[in-house]
Design a protein around this motif. Structure first.
Motif, PDB file in Angstrom:
ATOM      1  N   CYS A 167       0.916  -1.354  -0.109  1.00 42.20           N
ATOM      2  CA  CYS A 167      -0.126  -0.173  -0.301  1.00 42.20           C
ATOM      3  C   CYS A 167       0.698   1.114  -0.086  1.00 42.20           C
ATOM      4  O   CYS A 167       1.167   1.895  -0.493  1.00 42.20           O
ATOM      5  CB  CYS A 167      -0.932  -0.004   1.114  1.00 42.20           C
ATOM      6  SG  CYS A 167      -1.820   1.221   1.170  1.00 42.20           S
ATOM      7  N   SER A 218       1.068   3.921  -3.128  1.00 46.52           N
ATOM      8  CA  SER A 218       1.032   5.162  -2.823  1.00 46.52           C
ATOM      9  C   SER A 218       2.164   5.918  -3.292  1.00 46.52           C
ATOM     10  O   SER A 218       1.982   7.504  -3.293  1.00 46.52           O
ATOM     11  CB  SER A 218       0.567   5.520  -1.470  1.00 46.52           C
ATOM     12  OG  SER A 218      -0.339   4.513  -0.988  1.00 46.52           O
ATOM     13  N   TYR A 226       1.905   6.499  -6.759  1.00 50.46           N
ATOM     14  CA  TYR A 226       0.799   7.245  -6.925  1.00 50.46           C
ATOM     15  C   TYR A 226       1.267   8.826  -7.072  1.00 50.46           C
ATOM     16  O   TYR A 226       1.638   9.428  -8.206  1.00 50.46           O
ATOM     17  CB  TYR A 226      -0.639   6.705  -6.463  1.00 50.46           C
ATOM     18  CG  TYR A 226      -1.867   7.869  -6.788  1.00 50.46           C
ATOM     19  CD1 TYR A 226      -2.381   7.472  -8.360  1.00 50.46           C
ATOM     20  CD2 TYR A 226      -2.025   9.137  -5.908  1.00 50.46           C
ATOM     21  CE1 TYR A 226      -2.787   8.677  -8.073  1.00 50.46           C
ATOM     22  CE2 TYR A 226      -2.794   9.805  -5.961  1.00 50.46           C
ATOM     23  CZ  TYR A 226      -3.938   9.746  -7.518  1.00 50.46           C
ATOM     24  OH  TYR A 226      -4.955  10.385  -7.616  1.00 50.46           O
ATOM     25  N   ASP A 257      -3.627   3.218  -7.232  1.00 51.17           N
ATOM     26  CA  ASP A 257      -4.613   3.672  -6.557  1.00 51.17           C
ATOM     27  C   ASP A 257      -4.989   2.845  -5.977  1.00 51.17           C
ATOM     28  O   ASP A 257      -4.949   2.046  -4.685  1.00 51.17           O
ATOM     29  CB  ASP A 257      -5.277   5.065  -6.701  1.00 51.17           C
ATOM     30  CG  ASP A 257      -6.537   5.268  -5.315  1.00 51.17           C
ATOM     31  OD1 ASP A 257      -5.499   5.785  -4.455  1.00 51.17           O
ATOM     32  OD2 ASP A 257      -8.009   4.990  -5.349  1.00 51.17           O
ATOM     33  N   ALA A 309      -3.206   0.093  -4.238  1.00 50.22           N
ATOM     34  CA  ALA A 309      -2.773   0.282  -3.253  1.00 50.22           C
ATOM     35  C   ALA A 309      -3.759   0.225  -1.699  1.00 50.22           C
ATOM     36  O   ALA A 309      -3.755  -0.177  -1.034  1.00 50.22           O
ATOM     37  CB  ALA A 309      -2.040   2.265  -3.014  1.00 50.22           C
ATOM     38  N   TYR A 360      -7.694   4.976   7.039  1.00 48.58           N
ATOM     39  CA  TYR A 360      -7.433   4.900   5.642  1.00 48.58           C
ATOM     40  C   TYR A 360      -8.716   4.361   5.230  1.00 48.58           C
ATOM     41  O   TYR A 360      -8.835   5.652   4.362  1.00 48.58           O
ATOM     42  CB  TYR A 360      -6.223   4.568   5.174  1.00 48.58           C
ATOM     43  CG  TYR A 360      -6.226   3.996   4.054  1.00 48.58           C
ATOM     44  CD1 TYR A 360      -4.984   4.541   3.135  1.00 48.58           C
ATOM     45  CD2 TYR A 360      -6.390   2.814   3.407  1.00 48.58           C
ATOM     46  CE1 TYR A 360      -4.638   4.430   1.936  1.00 48.58           C
ATOM     47  CE2 TYR A 360      -6.373   3.389   1.896  1.00 48.58           C
ATOM     48  CZ  TYR A 360      -5.349   3.047   1.122  1.00 48.58           C
ATOM     49  OH  TYR A 360      -5.101   3.587   0.078  1.00 48.58           O
ATOM     50  N   ARG A 416     -11.077   7.278   3.072  1.00 50.12           N
ATOM     51  CA  ARG A 416     -11.212   7.084   1.344  1.00 50.12           C
ATOM     52  C   ARG A 416     -12.773   7.066   1.653  1.00 50.12           C
ATOM     53  O   ARG A 416     -13.275   7.991   0.715  1.00 50.12           O
ATOM     54  CB  ARG A 416     -10.566   5.486   1.278  1.00 50.12           C
ATOM     55  CG  ARG A 416      -9.815   5.448   1.102  1.00 50.12           C
ATOM     56  CD  ARG A 416      -8.890   4.660   0.111  1.00 50.12           C
ATOM     57  NE  ARG A 416      -9.338   4.494  -0.589  1.00 50.12           N
ATOM     58  CZ  ARG A 416      -8.078   4.738  -1.791  1.00 50.12           C
ATOM     59  NH1 ARG A 416      -7.405   5.316  -1.839  1.00 50.12           N
ATOM     60  NH2 ARG A 416      -9.556   5.442  -3.158  1.00 50.12           N
ATOM     61  N   ALA A 437      -7.452   9.824  -3.619  1.00 51.02           N
ATOM     62  CA  ALA A 437      -6.567   9.198  -3.395  1.00 51.02           C
ATOM     63  C   ALA A 437      -5.295   9.441  -2.431  1.00 51.02           C
ATOM     64  O   ALA A 437      -4.591   9.336  -2.514  1.00 51.02           O
ATOM     65  CB  ALA A 437      -6.304   8.627  -5.299  1.00 51.02           C
ATOM     66  N   ARG A 438      -5.328  11.417  -3.082  1.00 53.88           N
ATOM     67  CA  ARG A 438      -3.927  11.561  -2.401  1.00 53.88           C
ATOM     68  C   ARG A 438      -3.481  11.826  -1.254  1.00 53.88           C
ATOM     69  O   ARG A 438      -3.120  11.565  -0.586  1.00 53.88           O
ATOM     70  CB  ARG A 438      -4.244  13.476  -3.615  1.00 53.88           C
ATOM     71  CG  ARG A 438      -2.478  13.938  -2.696  1.00 53.88           C
ATOM     72  CD  ARG A 438      -2.924  15.547  -3.937  1.00 53.88           C
ATOM     73  NE  ARG A 438      -3.738  16.689  -3.276  1.00 53.88           N
ATOM     74  CZ  ARG A 438      -4.650  16.687  -4.042  1.00 53.88           C
ATOM     75  NH1 ARG A 438      -4.950  16.322  -4.855  1.00 53.88           N
ATOM     76  NH2 ARG A 438      -6.131  17.764  -3.765  1.00 53.88           N
ATOM     77  N   SER A 492      -5.370   9.546   1.017  1.00 52.45           N
ATOM     78  CA  SER A 492      -5.328   8.586   1.657  1.00 52.45           C
ATOM     79  C   SER A 492      -3.427   7.506   1.218  1.00 52.45           C
ATOM     80  O   SER A 492      -3.105   7.452   2.208  1.00 52.45           O
ATOM     81  CB  SER A 492      -6.053   7.432   0.598  1.00 52.45           C
ATOM     82  OG  SER A 492      -6.098   7.286  -0.579  1.00 52.45           O
ATOM     83  N   ALA A 493      -3.018   8.588   0.062  1.00 52.81           N
ATOM     84  CA  ALA A 493      -1.619   8.156   0.097  1.00 52.81           C
ATOM     85  C   ALA A 493      -0.891   8.034   1.260  1.00 52.81           C
ATOM     86  O   ALA A 493      -0.127   7.426   1.516  1.00 52.81           O
ATOM     87  CB  ALA A 493      -1.638   8.253  -1.209  1.00 52.81           C
ATOM     88  N   ALA A 535      -1.099   6.689   4.043  1.00 53.63           N
ATOM     89  CA  ALA A 535      -0.354   5.652   4.180  1.00 53.63           C
ATOM     90  C   ALA A 535       1.183   6.060   3.912  1.00 53.63           C
ATOM     91  O   ALA A 535       1.346   4.528   4.526  1.00 53.63           O
ATOM     92  CB  ALA A 535      -0.485   4.664   3.076  1.00 53.63           C
TER      93      ALA A 535
END
Length: 225
Positions: free
Chosen positions: A63, A67, A70, A79, A82, A131, A135, A145-146, A148-149, A152
């Motif tokens: 993940c 991430s 990404y 994403d 991840a 996380y 989302r 996506a940004r 949560s990346a 992570a």
């Protein structure tokens, strides 16, 4: 797509290999390996508990890796990969905590204690539950996506803390691996440990690949805005 078909074949091969290995692993763990001097037969849960911990780190590591890439490439497929890693990580993280509590009850007489390693593992689980909640709370795919990346990547910084917690803060959690080539187990126990680790890890990889392919297919079915 052809690549997806190949992926399903690979995942199927991994699943089949794990199914072939599990009977041998369980025989090694439940029959051939001797009982531990202090905990007796209760120690056998270690042969399940430890592989699940490795799969937890494998999922979360995947993940964090996807991430990071990404944030660099901003490709939706990354994403999806991840998320697959995070879901596999949470699954096995939950099982690690559950089997650890059973172990703790036999070893320490309590289902839970705020030992440094246990606490750090619980924090890791809590962060990746966050996380998924993050989302679920964001509708914009790019923002989701940004954010949560980033979470992570920050959450996986807890993994080195889990490894080092026994040495830094001591605690009561056993440290089986004392250093390079220093494993405090008998040969039969090491064989059971390695066999279980291999069987569970291959099984976990199969789950990770299957989940990734399902996510990628779902992404392809979404209408392009």
């Amino acid at each position: 797509m052809k690549s997806h078909a190949i992926g399903y074949v690979v995942a199927g091969i991994f699943a089949l290999l794990s199914l072939l290995l599990f009977p041998f692993a369980f025989y090694q763990s439940l029959v051939k390996a001797p009982p531990e001097a202090t905990m007796g037969h209760a120690m056998r849960i270690f042969y399940i508990h430890f592989p699940m911990a490795i799969l937890t780190f494998t999922g979360y590591g995947a993940c964090a890796l996807f991430s990071f890439v990404y944030l660099w490439k901003r490709t939706p497929e990354l994403d999806v990969l991840a998320v697959a890693g995070a879901e596999v990580g949470v699954l096995f993280n939950t099982l690690v905590l559950a089997t650890g509590m059973i172990w703790a009850k036999y070893a320490w007489g309590t289902w839970w204690t705020w030992d440094p390693r246990l606490t750090a593992t619980f924090i890791l689980w809590f962060l990746f539950i966050g996380y998924h909640l993050l989302r679920a709370s964001l509708e914009n795919p790019e923002v989701r996506a940004r954010f949560s990346a980033v979470l992570a990547i920050l959450a996986t910084l807890d993994i080195p803390i889990i490894f080092l917690s026994v040495r830094i803060w001591r605690g009561i959690h056993p440290n089986v691996l004392q250093g390079p080539n220093k494993i405090q187990m008998e040969p039969a126990m090491i064989q059971a440990w390695l066999t279980s680790l291999l069987a569970f890890w291959i099984f976990g990889l199969a789950i990770l690949i299957f989940r990734s392919l399902l996510g990628l297919q779902e992404l392809q079915r979404k209408p392009v805005p």
